[in-house]
Structures are given as structure tokens and as C-alpha cells.
Motif scaffolding. Structure first.
Motif, PDB file in Angstrom:
ATOM      1  N   UNK A   1      11.164   1.925  -7.856  1.00 46.44           N
ATOM      2  CA  UNK A   1      11.157   3.007  -6.866  1.00 46.44           C
ATOM      3  C   UNK A   1      10.563   4.285  -7.420  1.00 46.44           C
ATOM      4  N   UNK A   2      10.676   4.505  -8.728  1.00 45.62           N
ATOM      5  CA  UNK A   2      10.109   5.713  -9.324  1.00 45.62           C
ATOM      6  C   UNK A   2       8.590   5.716  -9.167  1.00 45.62           C
ATOM      7  N   UNK A   3       7.974   4.567  -9.427  1.00 46.73           N
ATOM      8  CA  UNK A   3       6.525   4.453  -9.291  1.00 46.73           C
ATOM      9  C   UNK A   3       6.124   4.596  -7.826  1.00 46.73           C
ATOM     10  N   UNK A   4       6.877   3.963  -6.926  1.00 40.51           N
ATOM     11  CA  UNK A   4       6.554   4.040  -5.504  1.00 40.51           C
ATOM     12  C   UNK A   4       6.604   5.478  -5.004  1.00 40.51           C
ATOM     13  N   UNK A   5       7.587   6.231  -5.463  1.00 43.97           N
ATOM     14  CA  UNK A   5       7.680   7.629  -5.033  1.00 43.97           C
ATOM     15  C   UNK A   5       6.485   8.439  -5.539  1.00 43.97           C
ATOM     16  N   UNK A   6       6.039   8.145  -6.756  1.00 43.92           N
ATOM     17  CA  UNK A   6       4.883   8.854  -7.295  1.00 43.92           C
ATOM     18  C   UNK A   6       3.626   8.526  -6.491  1.00 43.92           C
ATOM     19  N   UNK A   7       3.467   7.239  -6.128  1.00 45.45           N
ATOM     20  CA  UNK A   7       2.315   6.824  -5.327  1.00 45.45           C
ATOM     21  C   UNK A   7       2.369   7.475  -3.944  1.00 45.45           C
ATOM     22  N   UNK A   8       3.566   7.481  -3.371  1.00 41.52           N
ATOM     23  CA  UNK A   8       3.728   8.075  -2.043  1.00 41.52           C
ATOM     24  C   UNK A   8       3.330   9.550  -2.047  1.00 41.52           C
ATOM     25  N   UNK A   9       3.730  10.269  -3.098  1.00 45.81           N
ATOM     26  CA  UNK A   9       3.393  11.691  -3.180  1.00 45.81           C
ATOM     27  C   UNK A   9       1.890  11.892  -3.360  1.00 45.81           C
ATOM     28  N   UNK A  10       1.265  11.028  -4.134  1.00 44.69           N
ATOM     29  CA  UNK A  10      -0.175  11.157  -4.409  1.00 44.69           C
ATOM     30  C   UNK A  10      -1.018  10.852  -3.182  1.00 44.69           C
ATOM     31  N   UNK A  11      -0.588   9.882  -2.359  1.00 41.27           N
ATOM     32  CA  UNK A  11      -1.385   9.437  -1.216  1.00 41.27           C
ATOM     33  C   UNK A  11      -0.815   9.898   0.126  1.00 41.27           C
ATOM     34  N   UNK A  12       0.196  10.762   0.073  1.00 42.05           N
ATOM     35  CA  UNK A  12       0.818  11.282   1.302  1.00 42.05           C
ATOM     36  C   UNK A  12       1.312  10.157   2.206  1.00 42.05           C
ATOM     37  N   UNK A  13       2.002   9.209   1.627  1.00 39.99           N
ATOM     38  CA  UNK A  13       2.574   8.093   2.398  1.00 39.99           C
ATOM     39  C   UNK A  13       4.021   8.435   2.738  1.00 39.99           C
ATOM     40  N   UNK A  14       4.414   8.376   4.005  1.00 45.78           N
ATOM     41  CA  UNK A  14       5.821   8.589   4.355  1.00 45.78           C
ATOM     42  C   UNK A  14       6.707   7.597   3.596  1.00 45.78           C
ATOM     43  N   UNK A  15       7.798   8.091   3.046  1.00 47.29           N
ATOM     44  CA  UNK A  15       8.631   7.247   2.195  1.00 47.29           C
ATOM     45  C   UNK A  15       9.152   6.006   2.908  1.00 47.29           C
ATOM     46  N   UNK A  16       9.463   6.118   4.198  1.00 49.38           N
ATOM     47  CA  UNK A  16      10.062   4.981   4.891  1.00 49.38           C
ATOM     48  C   UNK A  16       9.087   3.812   5.010  1.00 49.38           C
ATOM     49  N   UNK A  17       7.766   4.097   4.927  1.00 48.63           N
ATOM     50  CA  UNK A  17       6.782   3.017   4.994  1.00 48.63           C
ATOM     51  C   UNK A  17       6.772   2.172   3.726  1.00 48.63           C
TER      52      UNK A  17
END
Length: 427
Positions: free
Chosen positions: A52-68
Motif C-alpha cells: 500500500x505504501x508504493x500504491x499511495x506513492x504512485x497515486x500521488x504521482x499520477x493523480x489517481x483517486x485512492x479508491x480506484x
């Protein structure tokens, strides 16, 4: 399992589509995050999405809503409980892996070997009685000395040293004031025991030793010690021909630890780098060229930030060691010419660690043998012997010498056959 895989693939596709919409390459996004391109490639294929730590970093970098990505906003009230390295390692599930059936040892029974095996068994033990032996600083020095004995290929002295060291470490582990630190030292001693047993061809007792290393590493809570124990575990799996499991184990663990190398300690980087090199060995043994390249590329990336290349170093990881594993991989694939071309500059380079110097020349001998160049293979083995005499007497090298001698049917190389007899290789 099917549902989990489907969800992981959906997460990977979401990341891929977001990256493509942003018009960015995998390399660009991975670099921004401090990862290698292969890390993002794995994520987009649905692998490693449990972090989840990596996913959150990717989400922040690519502006992906967390729930997706199957994540929820933790909110401002949630506090971190551990540093990222420890938190990542504690999420491991690989420590639950069962130990395979013990196999017969190819090592002749000796009193020293029996003492080492007894020291690995559960039950009461007797401390060595060495003055100051239970002091933490003294034990740390002795563990480092044991590691040096392995790196200098003084296997006989190491085998004699380990039982008393293990007994004192187990006695010292009863002091709860330094429980985590003592567990880490004990895990390192068990790792060294495992490596020695593998050198000796005693795979059965290597399973016993690595099981203890994993248990103590988990107890220590140190991500570096855990990664090192997993590396040794993968080594045992590879030696026992469980290469697919070894590759999976290394890939999973390395995927949790990779990235932000410029912000990591040398000790952490060495542990990750050596783990990746174990993946190279496992993948090349399995004949998996893609995985071998993946592990080598990541290891080269780590080696940009650290070079520990001394017999007394905590771990021996450097660009030289990465290149040496490239030689070994080429030999495993039967690419003798590539192996020798890769080895050529290393042969002219000073390699401070005797065990690594000997490994280079043994791999060169394997490559020469593949090409039928027995005279040059014999010379390579003699050089390996000057680097580390005890290393060329281990079962794997003796098997190589036996094969070379058998190929010289006309006995055009009497010195090779004399060398074979001197090593005790059956005629």
C-alpha cells in the motif's frame, strides 16, 4: 485466489491507463518515485500491488483517486507506528514457508561437522565459557570474525568456531534488555552456518540452519536481517532445484524493498543488492533469461549507491560482485563466450574478497570446460586454488574437476589428473 488476481490486475490496469493519459513512460514515472522501471512494469501487470505504501506513492504521482486502487484515505488522525523499512518487512508472509524434507549430506562426517549440526538442534546448550563471551559488543565482534572466516574461505576454522559462537549467542539472547539486537546477531550466525553447509554440500542441515535464521530474523524486527535471511533461504531453495519458488521469493521481497536507493544506508543497500543477486542465480539456474536480466538490472541500479568489497565488511556487494554474477549467469545459460568476455576485465581487477576471487576463476573454468578448452580450464582452477585453497575442495568444484578429467579420455593433460587425485576426486 482468482478474485485476488482479478483485483490486482484491475489495480495494475488503472495505473497503466493513468500513466498513459498523462503521456508519461514507465521509466519517467519510476524515476520520479525513486524506483527502477521494472518495478512499475510489475505493478502494471498486477504484481506487488499488495504494498500500500508504493500504491499511495504512485497515486500521488499520477493523480489517481485512492479508491480506484482499493485504498482509503487514512485521514489526519492516523499515526505511523514504524519506519517504512520495518513496516514493509513485517508484512512478509514468506516466513511461513515450510522447510522441505532433509536430504542426504555429501559431506564426510567429522567431529567438527557433528558439533556444528548439534549446535543447530533445539534443546539445552552449554555456553563456551570464553571470557566476556556474553557481552553484546564481544558477540558482535565474534559474529563479524565468523563472517570474515567465510569470506576468506577458512571453512575449517569457521566450522570449529560456529558451535561455541551459537551457544553463546543463544545464552545471550536470554537477556531481554537487548533481545532484538541479540536476535539479529543470532540470525546472522545462522545465515553464516547455512552458507557454510551449502559450500560443504550438506543441504539437509542447511534447511535446519536457515529455518533458525528466519525465525531469529523475524524476532529481531530488523528489515536488513530479514532480507539477508530470505536471501539465504532462496539459496537453499535454488540448490534443491526449487528455482521457481526461489525466484518468486526474491521477487516478492525485493519488490517490497526496492526504490529510493539514494536515501538508504549502505547496510540496507547491500542486503537488497545481495538479495537481487541471489535472484540472478535462481533465475539463471531455471533458464529464465527475462528474470535474470530483471534482477541484474536492478542490482546494477543498487550498486550505483554502494560498494562494500572487503573481507571484513558486513556484506560484500559492489559493481564487481554484480558483474561476477553476470559471468555466472552466462555460464548457467551455456553462453561460454559471453561469460569469458564478461570475466576478462574482472580477471585484471583486484578483488579483495578471496571467496569472490575464487568464484570468478571457478566460473571461468566452467566456461572453458563448456568450450572443451580443458587446459585453460585447469589453469583457471589452479588460480582459484591460490585464491582460496579450501574453496576448490568443496563438492561442486570437485564435480567440475571430475567432469573435466573424464572428458580428457586420452589423458593429454596429466597435470589435470594429478590435480583431480590431489582433491580426492574418484577416478
Amino acid at each position: 485466489m482468482a478474485d485476488v488476481k482479478t483485483e490486482a490486475e484491475k489495480v495494475g490496469e488503472t495505473i497503466k491507463h493513468a500513466r498513459q493519459r498523462a503521456g508519461r513512460s514507465q521509466t519517467d514515472v519510476a524515476t520520479a518515485l525513486g524506483y527502477h522501471q521494472s518495478k512499475l512494469s510489475r505493478l502494471e501487470s498486477g504484481r506487488g500491488t499488495e504494498d500500500t505504501r508504493v500504491l499511495r506513492a504512485v497515486a500521488a504521482e499520477l493523480d489517481i483517486p485512492l479508491h480506484l486502487l482499493g485504498l482509503s484515505d487514512p485521514g489526519p488522525s492516523v499515526e505511523a507506528t514504524d519506519d517504512p523499512e520495518t513496516e514493509d518487512m513485517r508484512r512478509r508472509t514468506f516466513l511461513a514457508a515450510s522447510i522441505a524434507s532433509l536430504t542426504a549430506s555429501t559431506t564426510p562426517a567429522t567431529a567438527a561437522h557433528d558439533n556444528l549440526v548439534r549446535a543447530l538442534l533445539p534443546g539445552p546448550w552449554t555456553a563456551s565459557g570464553q571470557a566476556g563471551s556474553l557481552d553484546t559488543g564481544s558477540l558482535e565482534t565474534r559474529v563479524s570474525a565468523a563472517r570474515r572466516l567465510f569470506c576468506t574461505c577458512d571453512y575449517a576454522e569457521l566450522e570449529a568456531t560456529l558451535p561455541g559462537l551459537l551457544a553463546d549467542l543463544r545464552e545471550g539472547a536470554g537477556d531481554h534488555r537487548n533481545e532484538a539486537e541479540m536476535a539479529g546477531l543470532l540470525a546472522t550466525a545462522y545465515q553464516t552456518s547455512t552458507s557454510l553447509l551449502l559450500k560443504q554440500g550438506d543441504h539437509g542441515n542447511a534447511w535446519l540452519a536457515v529455518g533458525r535464521a528466519l525465525a531469529e530474523a523475524e524476532r529481531s524486527g530488523d528489515p536488513v536481517v530479514l532480507a539477508s535471511s530470505v536471501r539465504v533461504h532462496a539459496h537453499v531453495l535454488t540448490r534443491e532445484k526449487h528455482t521457481t519458488q526461489a525466484v518468486t521469493l526474491v521477487r516478492h521481497t525485493a519488490g517490497q524493498l526496492a526504490g529510493s536507493y539514494d536515501q538508504r544506508s549502505p547496510r540496507y543497500l547491500a542486503a537488497v543488492g545481495l538479495l537481487l543477486l541471489r535472484g540472478v542465480t535462481a533465475a539463471s539456474t531455471a533458464g529464465d533469461r527475462a528474470a535474470t536480466r530483471e534482477f541484474l538490472d536492478e542490482a546494477r541500479d543498487v550498486a550505483r549507491y554502494v560498494a562494500l568489497d572487503r573481507p571484513d565488511a558486513w556484506a560484500n556487494f559492489s559493481p564487481t560482485n554484480v558483474a561476477l554474477h553476470g559471468v555466472s549467469a552466462a555460464v548457467a545459460f551455456g553462453d561460454a563466450g559471453i561469460a569469458l568476455n564478461t570475466a576478462a576485465p574482472l580477471m585484471r581487477r583486484h578483488i579483495p574478497v578471496p571467496e569472490r576471487r575464487a568464484a570468478l576463476w571457478v566460473e571461468a573454468a566452467r566456461a572453458y570446460n563448456q568450450q572443451g578448452r580443458l587446459a585453460e580450464g585447469y589453469q583457471a582452477l589452479r588460480i582459484a586454488e591460490t585464491c582460496a585453497a579450501q574453496d576448490v575442495r568443496r563438492p561442486a568444484v570437485r564435480d567440475l574437476v571430475a567432469d573435466m578429467a573424464a572428458r580428457d579420455r586420452r589423458r593429454t593433460l596429466p597435470e589435470l589428473h594429478h590435480f583431480s587425485r590431489r582433491l580426492g576426486v574418484p577416478a
